[in-house]
Structure formats: C-alpha cells, structure tokens
Design a protein around this motif. Structure first.
Motif, PDB file in Angstrom:
ATOM      1  N   GLU A   2      33.344  44.757  48.954  1.00  0.00           N
ATOM      2  CA  GLU A   2      34.611  44.287  48.374  1.00  0.00           C
ATOM      3  C   GLU A   2      34.586  42.786  48.130  1.00  0.00           C
ATOM      4  N   LYS A   4      36.543  39.155  47.669  1.00  0.00           N
ATOM      5  CA  LYS A   4      37.805  38.555  48.104  1.00  0.00           C
ATOM      6  C   LYS A   4      38.494  37.975  46.854  1.00  0.00           C
ATOM      7  N   ASN A 138      45.466  42.833  47.804  1.00  0.00           N
ATOM      8  CA  ASN A 138      45.544  43.043  49.258  1.00  0.00           C
ATOM      9  C   ASN A 138      44.949  44.387  49.671  1.00  0.00           C
ATOM     10  N   GLU A 139      44.929  45.336  48.726  1.00  0.00           N
ATOM     11  CA  GLU A 139      44.311  46.644  49.039  1.00  0.00           C
ATOM     12  C   GLU A 139      42.812  46.614  48.808  1.00  0.00           C
ATOM     13  N   GLY A 140      42.296  45.471  48.352  1.00  0.00           N
ATOM     14  CA  GLY A 140      40.854  45.342  48.166  1.00  0.00           C
ATOM     15  C   GLY A 140      40.352  45.735  46.783  1.00  0.00           C
ATOM     16  N   THR A 141      41.290  45.813  45.798  1.00  0.00           N
ATOM     17  CA  THR A 141      40.887  46.192  44.435  1.00  0.00           C
ATOM     18  C   THR A 141      40.125  45.038  43.762  1.00  0.00           C
ATOM     19  N   ASP A 142      39.102  45.397  42.995  1.00  0.00           N
ATOM     20  CA  ASP A 142      38.309  44.403  42.286  1.00  0.00           C
ATOM     21  C   ASP A 142      39.131  43.712  41.182  1.00  0.00           C
TER      22      ASP A 142
END
Ligand code: MYR
Length: 284
Positions: A2, A4, A138-142
């Motif tokens: 993931e 940041k 915040n959900e880690g989506t690209d």
C-alpha cells in the motif's frame, strides 16, 4: 504494498480545521487583498471579520492564489513524513490559477507523486470530493484509483447559486455572461451554475423568491427520481436565510440530510454578501 497517500486541498473548500485534523487533510490558503495588505483566509482573517470589514471598508478587496512555494514546502514536508502520493484537489482551474500552481510545484519536488484533481467548482462541492478522497486514502486506496473515483463523481454534482449583486462577479472577471451585465441593471437575479469549470447563468429569473423556488424544484425533481438527498446550503454572511432555506428543504424532504456551509472571504469577494447556494449529488 500500500502507498501512503496524502490529501491536499485549498481554503476554498471551507472545511473546518477540526474535520481536516480528524481526516488528516492538508489545506493551502488563498488570500484576500485589501490595498497592499494580503490576508490568508481562515489563518489571518476569519469569515466573520471579512464580512464585517467589507461592510465598513471603502476599499473593495481582490483575491490571490497561493504562491508556488507554499505548495513546494507542503509537498516536501509530506515527502519527509513518508507519503508517496498526494491527491491535490482544488477550485476550478477556470476561475483560479491555484490548480496550475499546485501542478507547477509538483514538477519541482522529486520523490513524491502528486496527482492533481481540478474540481471544476469550489466550496461545498469541492469539500465533498476532498472528504470522499480522504475516506478512500484512509482505507488504503491507491491514488490513481481515488482520482478515477472522483472523476466519476463529477457527473453527480449539482450546484446552483445566486448573488445579491452581479457586480462583484463581473468586477472579478469570473462571470461568463456579458448579457447579464444588462440583466443586472434590470435587477434580474439569475440562477448561476458551473459548466465546464466556468460560471454561467443557468436561468434568468426576475426575483430571488422565484430563483429559490426554481432551485427547490430542481432538487425535488432529482429527489423524485430516488436520489439519496445529501444537501448543503451555502451562504455569504446570511445565516438566517440559509437556516430558513435548509428548514424548507427538510420539510419538503424529511429523509434528506441537510447541512449548512459558507462562502468564506475569497469566494465572498467574488460573490458578495447575501449570496446563497444549494448543492447536492444526483445518483440516478
Ligand atoms: C483567485 O484569486 O485565484 C481566486 C479566485 C476565486 C474566484 C471565485 C469565483 C466564484 C466562485 C463561486 C463558487 C460557488 C460554488 C457553489
């Protein structure tokens, strides 16, 4: 792995410091300029103080976009904090150079990928894109997926607004409708909206009452097609008017979520006190 992803916007989304802190949203301020003196909105000049100042000052303000260095400093800091991507969401590039400036800054900073999003609007609808992006980040989506999603949301965005006096928009050169200058003399209260990132008249209406009724009709049409109604009423130093309008919408659409936002100093400079807007998303 993931990445940041940081979320950056400008002050014209008018998101509160509390929400920005909670969702880790960075804000770069635009400024209002009275004579030689520039005030960064929110930081140097509150919205209330701004409207008080224009009510009493002889001098009419102008506005200015952030300096490229403001974005460079921010992107460098985000890089040093370990962010690999930035989503930089700004007011329409057709009404301000802010988006372009963020892109220029992006080309000056290595080691962090800045993905720009031109909201083609400003204020509460811009804030909506920012909040959606923050949720996904915040959900880690690209970052690229977030940008694609924001693009897809554009067609759902509805925003109509009206000003008390067209001279401010005309003076600032942000109104694409020469014929309305004549309209203003006739005291027409046009409903305005954004088309391809520019402000254009939606319909010419003669009174504010009629303009508001028409906006409510447009909202009701979307509601009748089953759009889940998340409505925001936006006002320029007109809290009572906004509350009244919000109550009317709540009565007509009991299941709707209706919130109130505001036109801060920079947008207030171009719209003038007393302006009102209504925005919602149409999902069908
Ligand atoms: C700058 O100096 O770069 C800022 C220019 C801001 C122009 C604002 C024009 C009015 C925008 C109205 C937004 C209404 C959204 C519902």
């Amino acid at each position: 792995m993931e990445k940041k992803v940081a979320i950056v916007t400008d002050s014209t989304a008018y998101l509160s410091p509390e929400i920005r802190k909670q969702l880790e949203i960075e804000m770069v301020p635009l400024s209002v300029v009275f004579g030689e003196e520039a005030f960064r909105e929110e930081l140097d000049l509150s919205t209330n103080d701004f409207y008080e100042k224009i009510a009493t000052s002889e001098q009419l303000p102008t506005t200015s976009q952030p300096a490229v260095g403001d974005f460079v400093t921010l992107f460098e800091r985000l890089k040093s904090e370990g962010y690999e991507q930035v989503i930089s969401i700004h007011l329409s590039s057709k009404i301000s150079g802010t988006f372009q400036t963020s892109q220029t800054a992006a080309s000056m900073v290595n080691g962090i990928e800045v993905l720009g999003f031109d909201s083609e609007i400003s204020c509460a609808p811009q804030a909506y894109y920012v909040l959606e992006a923050a949720k996904l980040a915040n959900e880690g989506t690209d970052g690229t997926t977030i940008i694609d999603y924001l693009q897809s949301l554009k067609k759902t965005c509805r925003a109509y607004f009206m000003v008390d006096n067209l001279n401010h928009l005309h003076r600032g050169g942000r109104l694409n409708a020469a014929q309305l200058v004549v309209g203003n003399l006739l005291k027409i209260k046009p409903i305005l909206h954004f088309e391809n990132g520019r402000i254009v008249p939606f319909e010419k209406v003669r009174t504010e009452k009629k303009a508001l009724a028409r906006i409510l009709q447009l909202l009701a049409e979307d509601a009748s097609k089953g759009s889940p109604l998340d409505v925001t009423v936006i006002h320029a130093n007109r809290e009572d008017g906004a509350e009244e309008l919000a109550d009317t919408i709540r009565e007509a659409h009991p299941s709707a979520t209706v919130s109130i936002s505001y036109f801060g100093p920079v947008i207030g400079t171009h719209l003038g006190a007393g302006s009102l807007g209504v925005t919602w998303n149409k999902y069908n």
